[in-house]
Motif scaffolding. Sequence first.
Motif, PDB file in Angstrom:
ATOM      1  N   ALA A 207       1.189  -0.780   0.166  1.00  0.00           N
ATOM      2  CA  ALA A 207      -0.513  -0.224   0.447  1.00  0.00           C
ATOM      3  C   ALA A 207       0.678   1.215  -0.048  1.00  0.00           C
ATOM      4  CB  ALA A 207      -0.877  -0.254   1.524  1.00  0.00           C
ATOM      5  N   SER A 208       2.129   0.731   0.802  1.00  0.00           N
ATOM      6  CA  SER A 208       2.805   2.560   0.136  1.00  0.00           C
ATOM      7  C   SER A 208       3.283   2.577  -0.848  1.00  0.00           C
ATOM      8  CB  SER A 208       4.434   2.218   1.722  1.00  0.00           C
ATOM      9  OG  SER A 208       3.472   1.945   3.542  1.00  0.00           O
ATOM     10  N   GLN A 209       3.652   1.709  -1.332  1.00  0.00           N
ATOM     11  CA  GLN A 209       4.503   1.287  -2.671  1.00  0.00           C
ATOM     12  C   GLN A 209       3.117   2.010  -3.590  1.00  0.00           C
ATOM     13  OE1 GLN A 209       6.207  -1.960  -3.524  1.00  0.00           O
ATOM     14  NE2 GLN A 209       7.782  -1.865  -1.638  1.00  0.00           N
ATOM     15  N   MET A 210       1.688   1.930  -3.628  1.00  0.00           N
ATOM     16  CA  MET A 210       1.083   1.989  -4.165  1.00  0.00           C
ATOM     17  C   MET A 210       0.677   3.481  -4.322  1.00  0.00           C
ATOM     18  SD  MET A 210      -0.325   0.283  -6.396  1.00  0.00           S
ATOM     19  CE  MET A 210      -2.779   0.695  -6.566  1.00  0.00           C
ATOM     20  N   LEU A 211       1.006   4.186  -3.269  1.00  0.00           N
ATOM     21  CA  LEU A 211       0.666   6.173  -2.899  1.00  0.00           C
ATOM     22  C   LEU A 211       1.697   7.018  -3.364  1.00  0.00           C
ATOM     23  CD1 LEU A 211      -0.791   5.658   0.933  1.00  0.00           C
ATOM     24  CD2 LEU A 211      -2.132   5.799  -1.774  1.00  0.00           C
ATOM     25  N   ALA A 212       1.667   6.787  -5.128  1.00  0.00           N
ATOM     26  CA  ALA A 212       2.631   7.483  -5.513  1.00  0.00           C
ATOM     27  C   ALA A 212       2.128   7.850  -6.617  1.00  0.00           C
ATOM     28  CB  ALA A 212       3.981   6.053  -6.388  1.00  0.00           C
ATOM     29  N   THR A 213       3.160   8.904  -7.797  1.00  0.00           N
ATOM     30  CA  THR A 213       2.127   9.747  -8.911  1.00  0.00           C
ATOM     31  C   THR A 213       2.523   8.578  -9.656  1.00  0.00           C
ATOM     32  OG1 THR A 213       4.298  10.536  -8.943  1.00  0.00           O
ATOM     33  CG2 THR A 213       2.821  11.498  -7.835  1.00  0.00           C
ATOM     34  N   TRP A 214       2.970   7.795  -9.578  1.00  0.00           N
ATOM     35  CA  TRP A 214       2.942   6.896 -11.304  1.00  0.00           C
ATOM     36  C   TRP A 214       2.302   5.798 -11.093  1.00  0.00           C
ATOM     37  CZ3 TRP A 214       5.239   1.798 -10.969  1.00  0.00           C
ATOM     38  CH2 TRP A 214       5.470   1.425  -9.096  1.00  0.00           C
ATOM     39  N   LYS A 215       1.826   5.763 -10.365  1.00  0.00           N
ATOM     40  CA  LYS A 215       0.506   5.105  -9.627  1.00  0.00           C
ATOM     41  C   LYS A 215      -1.322   4.899 -10.313  1.00  0.00           C
ATOM     42  CE  LYS A 215       2.374   1.073  -9.187  1.00  0.00           C
ATOM     43  NZ  LYS A 215       2.492  -0.377 -10.450  1.00  0.00           N
ATOM     44  N   GLY A 216      -1.302   6.721 -10.432  1.00  0.00           N
ATOM     45  CA  GLY A 216      -1.690   7.583 -10.914  1.00  0.00           C
ATOM     46  C   GLY A 216      -2.615   8.123  -9.293  1.00  0.00           C
ATOM     47  N   MET A 217      -2.056   8.692  -8.394  1.00  0.00           N
ATOM     48  CA  MET A 217      -2.208   9.567  -7.197  1.00  0.00           C
ATOM     49  C   MET A 217      -1.486  11.370  -7.762  1.00  0.00           C
ATOM     50  SD  MET A 217      -1.131   9.122  -3.707  1.00  0.00           S
ATOM     51  CE  MET A 217       0.563  10.346  -3.495  1.00  0.00           C
ATOM     52  N   ARG A 218      -2.924  11.682  -7.069  1.00  0.00           N
ATOM     53  CA  ARG A 218      -2.469  13.281  -7.608  1.00  0.00           C
ATOM     54  C   ARG A 218      -1.960  13.593  -6.542  1.00  0.00           C
ATOM     55  NH1 ARG A 218      -8.955  13.440  -8.399  1.00  0.00           N
ATOM     56  NH2 ARG A 218      -8.720  11.843  -6.977  1.00  0.00           N
ATOM     57  N   SER A 219      -1.067  14.761  -6.767  1.00  0.00           N
ATOM     58  CA  SER A 219      -0.100  15.692  -6.510  1.00  0.00           C
ATOM     59  C   SER A 219      -0.710  17.104  -5.703  1.00  0.00           C
ATOM     60  CB  SER A 219       0.923  16.136  -6.817  1.00  0.00           C
ATOM     61  OG  SER A 219       1.031  16.429  -7.701  1.00  0.00           O
ATOM     62  N   ASP A 220      -2.362  17.216  -6.250  1.00  0.00           N
ATOM     63  CA  ASP A 220      -2.847  18.414  -5.703  1.00  0.00           C
ATOM     64  C   ASP A 220      -3.125  18.336  -4.534  1.00  0.00           C
ATOM     65  OD1 ASP A 220      -5.187  20.205  -5.471  1.00  0.00           O
ATOM     66  OD2 ASP A 220      -4.866  20.551  -8.157  1.00  0.00           O
ATOM     67  N   SER A 221      -3.354  19.919  -3.720  1.00  0.00           N
ATOM     68  CA  SER A 221      -3.306  19.919  -2.289  1.00  0.00           C
ATOM     69  C   SER A 221      -4.531  19.722  -1.554  1.00  0.00           C
ATOM     70  CB  SER A 221      -2.830  21.124  -1.666  1.00  0.00           C
ATOM     71  OG  SER A 221      -3.367  21.736  -2.318  1.00  0.00           O
ATOM     72  N   LEU A 222      -5.658  19.680  -2.568  1.00  0.00           N
ATOM     73  CA  LEU A 222      -6.387  19.471  -3.114  1.00  0.00           C
ATOM     74  C   LEU A 222      -7.784  18.261  -2.903  1.00  0.00           C
ATOM     75  CD1 LEU A 222      -8.657  22.516  -4.868  1.00  0.00           C
ATOM     76  CD2 LEU A 222      -7.918  22.654  -2.486  1.00  0.00           C
ATOM     77  N   VAL A 223      -6.910  16.548  -2.724  1.00  0.00           N
ATOM     78  CA  VAL A 223      -7.022  15.965  -3.322  1.00  0.00           C
ATOM     79  C   VAL A 223      -6.377  15.389  -1.906  1.00  0.00           C
ATOM     80  CG1 VAL A 223      -6.646  13.685  -4.563  1.00  0.00           C
ATOM     81  CG2 VAL A 223      -6.878  16.284  -5.525  1.00  0.00           C
ATOM     82  N   ASP A 224      -7.228  14.561  -0.774  1.00  0.00           N
ATOM     83  CA  ASP A 224      -6.891  13.781  -0.042  1.00  0.00           C
ATOM     84  C   ASP A 224      -6.921  12.585   0.114  1.00  0.00           C
ATOM     85  OD1 ASP A 224      -7.636  15.933   1.326  1.00  0.00           O
ATOM     86  OD2 ASP A 224      -9.737  15.647   2.055  1.00  0.00           O
ATOM     87  N   LYS A 225      -5.607  12.311   0.430  1.00  0.00           N
ATOM     88  CA  LYS A 225      -4.958  10.745  -0.020  1.00  0.00           C
ATOM     89  C   LYS A 225      -5.213   9.877   1.878  1.00  0.00           C
ATOM     90  CE  LYS A 225      -2.543  13.497  -2.428  1.00  0.00           C
ATOM     91  NZ  LYS A 225      -2.770  14.997  -3.000  1.00  0.00           N
TER      92      LYS A 225
END
Length: 317
Positions: A207-225
């Motif tokens: 799960a830690s490895q999935m939380l990455a932009t190359w897996k499509g996670m957005r870097s926008d501050s308006l998006v909660d992770k």
Amino acid sequence: MSYLPTGLHVVLLTIACSDGFLFDVKTDCLVTSWSSWAEMPGLDVHIRERGILRHDNKGGAPCPPDDELREIKPDPHPSPLDSQIHIQATARSMSTNFIRREPKPGNPTQPGHVRDLLIVLDSSGSISKSDFERTKHNLAELMGMLCPDPDPFAQLYNHAALLDFSNSVMEVFDFNRYHGIAALKRALLSVPQIAGRTCTTKALDAASQMLATWKGMRSDSLVDKEVLILTDGHSNCGGDVLASALKLRGKAKVFSLLIGSFSQSGLNEILNYVTTPAPNHLFAIKTHQGLDQLMSLLRSQSSLVPCMPFDLPSNSG
């Protein structure tokens, strides 16, 4: 009065050491006061917690170990089944803290944020095939209750990724794969059951490895992770679960939906999975029949509450 020559800029440098102390001196650990006792519906315990405000330095009084940052008080008369009172309490907590259709009571004008949600689904052999199918159906229903309306997983809204775990961890899809609640529900219903042991440490590391932009996670501050872990028990195949959980909690807000009964040692482990305060991030149901009832109650409640306004991220992510 004196003046600086034209074109001359002054830069002030503040020097701090890497462990966060401005001056490298002996400093004691500092912890918060204990929280009030809070009920944990479905787990037959009350819990109180405290946090670390400042870590020790240069031989100062050390911080307490993690298991001393939490106290658990068992209820005197636990029940093996889900009571209506417990289901209603769990529904209130999930609605307020996870589904979040309404603004927080203390800040009624604050708009909502969309989320990148990583689902971590336990498909171990301790779950019967029929119960695994019920869990997937209920999970799909839960995703449809999120905001914004009318489609919570439209392109600019929430994005989801999913890991399926047992002996091994399978990446079923990343954050880029599905857009639209209908497509997401179909994907959730088609997840296979691995049917081995419950190797939670492997799942948390993945799960830690999935939380990455190359897996499509957005870097926008308006998006909660966020991460949602669905499991029926604590890990039974080794590894440092606590270290893996702390690493994951450093990257995202972690929730968990527990289905089953737990020993004291199992409960202590599971409480470490989630973000603090635990009562706001850990939801527990003792039976799959209780899970069906919980989702039915959440569905009826959500249909009566319109979504609050949302701040939406840019197209660029």
